[in-house]
Design an enzyme around this catalytic site. Structure first.
Site, short mmCIF file in Angstrom:
data_model
loop_
_atom_site.label_atom_id
_atom_site.label_comp_id
_atom_site.label_asym_id
_atom_site.label_seq_id
_atom_site.Cartn_x
_atom_site.Cartn_y
_atom_site.Cartn_z
CG ASN A 1 -1.79 1.16 1.38
OD1 ASN A 1 -1.36 2.28 1.13
ND2 ASN A 1 -3.02 0.96 1.79
CG ASP B 1 -3.05 4.66 0.87
OD1 ASP B 1 -3.12 4.51 -0.36
OD2 ASP B 1 -3.90 4.22 1.67
CG HIS B 2 0.99 6.24 4.87
ND1 HIS B 2 0.08 7.23 5.16
CD2 HIS B 2 0.47 5.09 5.36
CE1 HIS B 2 -0.94 6.71 5.83
NE2 HIS B 2 -0.73 5.41 5.96
NE ARG C 1 6.90 21.46 3.53
CZ ARG C 1 8.15 21.78 3.82
NH1 ARG C 1 8.98 22.12 2.87
NH2 ARG C 1 8.56 21.76 5.07
CG HIS D 1 -8.22 4.13 1.44
ND1 HIS D 1 -8.34 4.05 2.81
CD2 HIS D 1 -9.44 4.47 0.97
CE1 HIS D 1 -9.60 4.32 3.14
NE2 HIS D 1 -10.28 4.58 2.04
NE ARG E 1 -9.29 8.51 4.66
CZ ARG E 1 -9.49 7.63 5.64
NH1 ARG E 1 -8.70 6.59 5.76
NH2 ARG E 1 -10.44 7.81 6.51
NE ARG F 1 -7.45 11.47 5.72
CZ ARG F 1 -7.90 10.91 6.84
NH1 ARG F 1 -7.11 10.14 7.57
NH2 ARG F 1 -9.13 11.12 7.24
CG HIS F 2 -3.45 9.14 1.76
ND1 HIS F 2 -4.34 8.45 0.98
CD2 HIS F 2 -3.60 8.64 3.02
CE1 HIS F 2 -5.00 7.59 1.72
NE2 HIS F 2 -4.59 7.68 2.97
CD GLU G 1 -7.71 0.24 1.90
OE1 GLU G 1 -6.58 -0.25 1.69
OE2 GLU G 1 -7.99 0.91 2.91
CB THR H 1 -9.35 1.81 7.52
OG1 THR H 1 -8.93 2.45 6.32
CG2 THR H 1 -10.73 1.22 7.33
CD GLU I 1 -7.02 -5.93 3.43
OE1 GLU I 1 -7.29 -5.62 2.25
OE2 GLU I 1 -6.26 -5.27 4.16
CG HIS J 1 -5.38 -1.63 9.64
ND1 HIS J 1 -4.94 -1.06 10.79
CD2 HIS J 1 -5.94 -0.65 8.92
CE1 HIS J 1 -5.25 0.22 10.79
NE2 HIS J 1 -5.86 0.50 9.65
N GLY J 2 -1.82 -2.59 10.16
CA GLY J 2 -0.94 -2.56 11.33
C GLY J 2 0.19 -3.58 11.30
N GLY K 1 1.22 -1.32 4.41
CA GLY K 1 1.55 0.01 3.93
C GLY K 1 2.52 0.76 4.82
CG HIS K 2 2.60 3.62 8.82
ND1 HIS K 2 3.53 3.40 9.82
CD2 HIS K 2 2.48 4.96 8.72
CE1 HIS K 2 3.92 4.56 10.30
NE2 HIS K 2 3.30 5.52 9.65
N1 PXP Z 1 -5.78 -2.90 4.55
C1 PXP Z 1 -6.73 -1.95 4.69
C2 PXP Z 1 -8.13 -2.32 4.36
C3 PXP Z 1 -6.40 -0.65 5.13
O1 PXP Z 1 -7.37 0.27 5.28
C4 PXP Z 1 -5.06 -0.34 5.39
C5 PXP Z 1 -4.70 1.04 5.81
O2 PXP Z 1 -4.86 1.91 4.75
C6 PXP Z 1 -4.10 -1.35 5.20
C7 PXP Z 1 -4.48 -2.62 4.80
C8 PXP Z 1 -2.65 -1.09 5.43
O3 PXP Z 1 -2.45 -0.83 6.78
P1 PXP Z 1 -1.03 -0.34 7.28
O4 PXP Z 1 -0.75 0.96 6.61
O5 PXP Z 1 -1.21 -0.23 8.75
O6 PXP Z 1 -0.05 -1.41 6.87
#
Ligand code: PXP
Length: 239
Positions: A7, A9-10, A18, A43, A45, A49-50, A70, A101, A151, A191-192, A213-214
């Site tokens: 992912n 996104d970040h 910026r 994702h 949104r 935001r990203h 997503e 999320t 998921e 997630h996480g 992702g993160h």
């Molecule tokens: N899966 C879903 C459905 C999510 O919403 C997210 C966060 O955007 C992730 C996976 C990835 O989570 P993380 O950034 O904590 O790895």
């Protein structure tokens, strides 16, 4: 072998800090693929935001693996998905104020609208996945509304503060994977997840793909995208 969905996104979060053009999540996605990612997730949104609409459009043309979009189950997003036609769509709940999320979809409560939305997306040729908590009733409802995949939300497992809670959450994930497979669903999770807590999720029999992702982007800031992805791929391959 468990597959890795990256992912990005970040990467866009840093760009939006910026409001300029760098770093570009499209470039990050290409590097993630070169390093062994099996799919790319973004994702889009409601508040943008990203990830921006431009990113999704470009990624739909450049991703060589699979693009997973997503999104919230709204009319606007479904319209975008039908235009972009990603490989898959993962429907998630979305609240404006949340940092990320927070929960899973309540498929039981939303079953009437989800049934139509899933059918529309499937008719467009996309694989539809629902982001849910590892709960048997939610799994059954996901199957009933026509989703091909789920998921499982690993957030509670990742945030467990003691060993008993962690074990209990892992057990929930384990039985959810088993139940999902029995229903004929593809079972993914995310997630996480990070480089320390991912191993036990990888070990769950039947899990297909992890969306991360993160932690990958956070490591990529320090060691580079390719190395960060390679290191996660190695963990998913049990190396
Ligand atoms: N899966 C879903 C459905 C999510 O919403 C997210 C966060 O955007 C992730 C996976 C990835 O989570 P993380 O950034 O904590 O790895």
């Amino acid at each position: 072998m468990v597959k890795l969905g990256v992912n990005v996104d970040h990467v866009a979060t840093v760009r939006q800090a910026r409001g300029g053009h760098e770093p570009d999540p499209v470039t990050a996605a290409a590097l993630a693929e070169l390093a062994g990612a099996d799919s790319i997730t973004v994702h889009l949104r409601e508040d943008r935001r990203h990830i921006q609409d431009r990113d999704v459009e470009l990624l739909s043309q450049t991703v060589k693996t699979r693009l997973n979009l997503e999104m919230a189950a709204t009319e606007e997003m479904i319209g975008i998905a039908l235009k972009i036609l990603p490989y898959s769509v993962t429907l998630v709940p979305e609240k404006r104020q949340e940092l990320t999320t927070e929960g899973g979809l309540d498929v039981i409560q939303l079953r009437a609208s989800l049934k139509d939305q899933v059918a529309t997306l499937r008719q467009g040729g996309m694989l539809v996945s629902l982001f849910i908590h590892p709960d048997l009733e939610q799994l059954k409802a996901a199957h009933r509304v026509g989703a091909q995949a789920v998921e499982l939300h690993t957030g509670t497992y990742c945030e467990a503060t003691d060993e008993t809670e962690r074990r209990a959450e892992l057990a929930k994930l384990e039985s959810a994977v088993r139940a999902g497979k029995k229903l004929g669903l593809q079972v993914n999770a995310g997630h996480g997840l990070n480089y320390r807590n991912v191993r036990e999720v990888v070990a769950l029999e039947g899990i297909e793909e992890l969306n991360i992702g993160h932690s990958i982007v956070a490591r990529a800031v320090l060691v580079g995208m390719e190395r960060a992805v390679r290191e996660m791929v190695a963990l998913l391959q049990g190396r």
